[in-house]
Design a protein around this motif. Structure first.
Motif, short mmCIF file in Angstrom:
data_model
loop_
_atom_site.label_atom_id
_atom_site.label_comp_id
_atom_site.label_asym_id
_atom_site.label_seq_id
_atom_site.Cartn_x
_atom_site.Cartn_y
_atom_site.Cartn_z
N UNK A 80 0.84 -1.20 0.00
CA UNK A 80 0.00 0.00 0.00
C UNK A 80 0.87 1.25 0.00
N UNK A 81 0.69 2.08 -1.02
CA UNK A 81 1.38 3.37 -1.11
C UNK A 81 0.35 4.43 -1.41
N UNK A 82 0.26 5.43 -0.53
CA UNK A 82 -0.71 6.51 -0.74
C UNK A 82 0.00 7.81 -1.08
N UNK A 83 -0.41 8.41 -2.19
CA UNK A 83 0.09 9.71 -2.58
C UNK A 83 -0.84 10.77 -1.99
N UNK A 84 -0.28 11.69 -1.20
CA UNK A 84 -1.08 12.71 -0.53
C UNK A 84 -1.03 14.00 -1.35
N UNK A 85 -2.14 14.30 -2.00
CA UNK A 85 -2.21 15.56 -2.75
C UNK A 85 -2.31 16.75 -1.80
N UNK A 86 -2.83 16.52 -0.59
CA UNK A 86 -2.96 17.57 0.41
C UNK A 86 -4.40 17.75 0.84
N UNK A 87 -4.66 17.61 2.15
CA UNK A 87 -6.02 17.73 2.65
C UNK A 87 -6.62 19.10 2.36
N UNK A 100 -4.90 7.58 -3.32
CA UNK A 100 -4.76 9.03 -3.43
C UNK A 100 -5.47 9.67 -2.26
N UNK A 101 -4.82 10.61 -1.60
CA UNK A 101 -5.40 11.33 -0.47
C UNK A 101 -5.67 12.76 -0.92
N UNK A 102 -6.94 13.18 -0.85
CA UNK A 102 -7.32 14.49 -1.38
C UNK A 102 -8.26 15.21 -0.42
N UNK A 103 -8.51 16.45 -0.71
CA UNK A 103 -9.46 17.25 0.06
C UNK A 103 -10.87 16.68 -0.08
N UNK A 113 -3.93 -2.05 -10.15
CA UNK A 113 -5.14 -1.86 -9.37
C UNK A 113 -5.50 -0.38 -9.38
N UNK A 114 -6.77 -0.09 -9.57
CA UNK A 114 -7.21 1.30 -9.55
C UNK A 114 -7.04 1.86 -8.14
N UNK A 115 -6.38 3.01 -8.01
CA UNK A 115 -6.11 3.55 -6.67
C UNK A 115 -7.39 3.83 -5.88
N UNK A 116 -7.30 3.62 -4.58
CA UNK A 116 -8.38 3.96 -3.67
C UNK A 116 -8.30 5.46 -3.38
N UNK A 152 -13.53 6.11 -1.56
CA UNK A 152 -13.79 4.84 -0.87
C UNK A 152 -13.35 4.85 0.59
N UNK A 153 -12.51 5.79 0.96
CA UNK A 153 -12.03 5.90 2.34
C UNK A 153 -12.15 7.35 2.80
N UNK A 154 -12.27 7.54 4.11
CA UNK A 154 -12.29 8.87 4.70
C UNK A 154 -11.23 8.92 5.78
N UNK A 155 -10.51 10.04 5.85
CA UNK A 155 -9.52 10.23 6.90
C UNK A 155 -9.86 11.46 7.73
N UNK A 156 -9.85 11.29 9.05
CA UNK A 156 -10.06 12.40 9.97
C UNK A 156 -8.72 12.77 10.60
#
Length: 376
Positions: free
Chosen positions: A21-28, A51-54, A83-86, A179-183
């Protein structure tokens, strides 16, 4: 009734189990739609699995478009997307640096220009030169604090919380493809945080959700207690993102990523390890209680340091460093003409090669090739 787990949920779990698992953080706080589109495309082609996005519907759409464009380019660039990114959307509590926006007081600005790029990592400060006021391009600002740190006078730069109505915006983001939420919950108010966490899990009850925590304002006991409470809401669907030193991934050395690994170690010892009385030592449990990813100072050496230190992590999440290494490819030459970026296949290929090296350095036992194309 037996719980039915979706193929996508099982695929994500498999990535955690295999350290793939590798997540690219675009920035919250990054709401620059074109930048999100470009970053998502390049890192999808390079092999990122998330991908981690706003948590903004328009940003989710831009991320989806970037991922779709990656599939369009994959054949011509001879890239296999396994695999299509989450897509993970990030929200945060007031006081958390990830979801704040800088504001430059025009009555106090001394027009020095110290806060502009390269100090600002996202080119969010507009400044036309000496004797002109600086201002913040809000969609580009990620609230990192670099501008206020270098500003020679206090009170010129302040911050406002990027307020979102979670009960309205999160279901819309999920409907659009997240598909996922981060707090982001690195603040002290347990009761308020758990109310927000409840909203997160009601909005996304069947997939993984993440709580991002650091130790800048929390001791180890408070960290452990926060995770215990978070687990009560979502059990095995919980991801804890161990945020070492938030938004500090500028350098590619072991010291920069040390705190991320150290925070993961603290969490492991509280939840994923136990005393083996026969061996008289602390060992990892057969089945982990908490899935841990790392962020905050993460770079190409994060997984290497974790492995050398005997710290088990299930994924690596990189923002500042991942964006910086392809800054020239994504931003510097192409901001004046969006269409030129999408036509320059050689530039895209070069950016993918750089990103792929970063991903490969932070994934182990990657079994993405075994995942069925039906989950894409």
């Amino acid at each position: 009734m037996e719980k039915i787990l979706s193929p996508r949920f099982l695929a994500q779990k498999d990535l955690f189990d295999s350290q793939g698992y590798f997540k690219m953080i675009c920035g919250a706080g990054n709401e620059d739609l074109e930048e999100v589109r470009r970053l998502s495309m390049i890192y999808t082609l390079a092999g990122a699995t998330a991908m981690d996005i706003s948590a903004t519907p328009e940003v989710v759409k831009a991320c989806m478009e970037g991922i779709d464009r990656a599939y369009d380019f994959s054949n011509s660039l001879k890239k296999e997307i396994k695999i299509r990114p989450f897509i993970m959307v990030s929200v945060g509590m007031p006081g958390d640096h990830h979801v704040r926006k800088a504001f430059i007081d025009p009555d106090l600005c001394i027009m020095c220009g110290l806060c502009v790029t390269p100090v600002c990592p996202t080119d969010a400060i507009d400044w036309d030169g000496p004797k002109t006021l600086a201002s913040v391009n809000q969609p580009k600002c990620i609230g990192c604090g670099d501008c206020s740190a270098i500003c020679p006078k206090p009170d010129i730069i302040s911050y406002v919380h990027n307020e979102k109505g979670l009960e309205e915006v999160l279901p819309e983001c999920i409907e659009l493809g997240a598909e996922n939420i981060e707090l982001h919950a690195a603040v002290a108010e347990d009761e308020v945080i758990m109310k927000e966490w409840e909203i997160v899990n009601k909005s996304n009850p069947h997939n993984f959700n993440s709580m991002c925590l650091d130790r800048l304002h929390m001791g180890n006991f408070a960290l452990e207690n926060r995770i215990k409470q978070a687990k009560e809401y979502c059990g095995e669907r919980l991801i804890v993102q161990a945020d070492g030193y938030p938004m500090s991934g500028g350098e590619d050395d072991y010291n920069t990523t040390l705190q991320a690994v150290a925070t993961a170690d603290v969490i492991n010892k509280a939840f994923n390890m136990e005393l083996n009385r026969r061996k008289k030592k602390i060992v990892y449990k057969k089945n982990r209680e908490v899935t841990i990813t790392t962020s905050g100072g993460t770079n190409s050496l994060t997984l290497d340091l974790a492995n050398q230190s005997g710290v088990n992590i299930q994924g690596v999440c990189i923002g500042t460093f991942a964006r910086n290494i392809i800054y020239k490819n994504v931003k510097e030459k192409y901001d004046y003409d969006n269409s030129l970026f999408w036509k320059d296949l050689e530039n895209i290929k070069n950016a993918c090669s750089i990103a792929e090296q970063l991903i490969n350095s932070n994934t182990l036992g990657n079994n993405q090739s075994e995942l069925s194309s039906s989950i894409n």
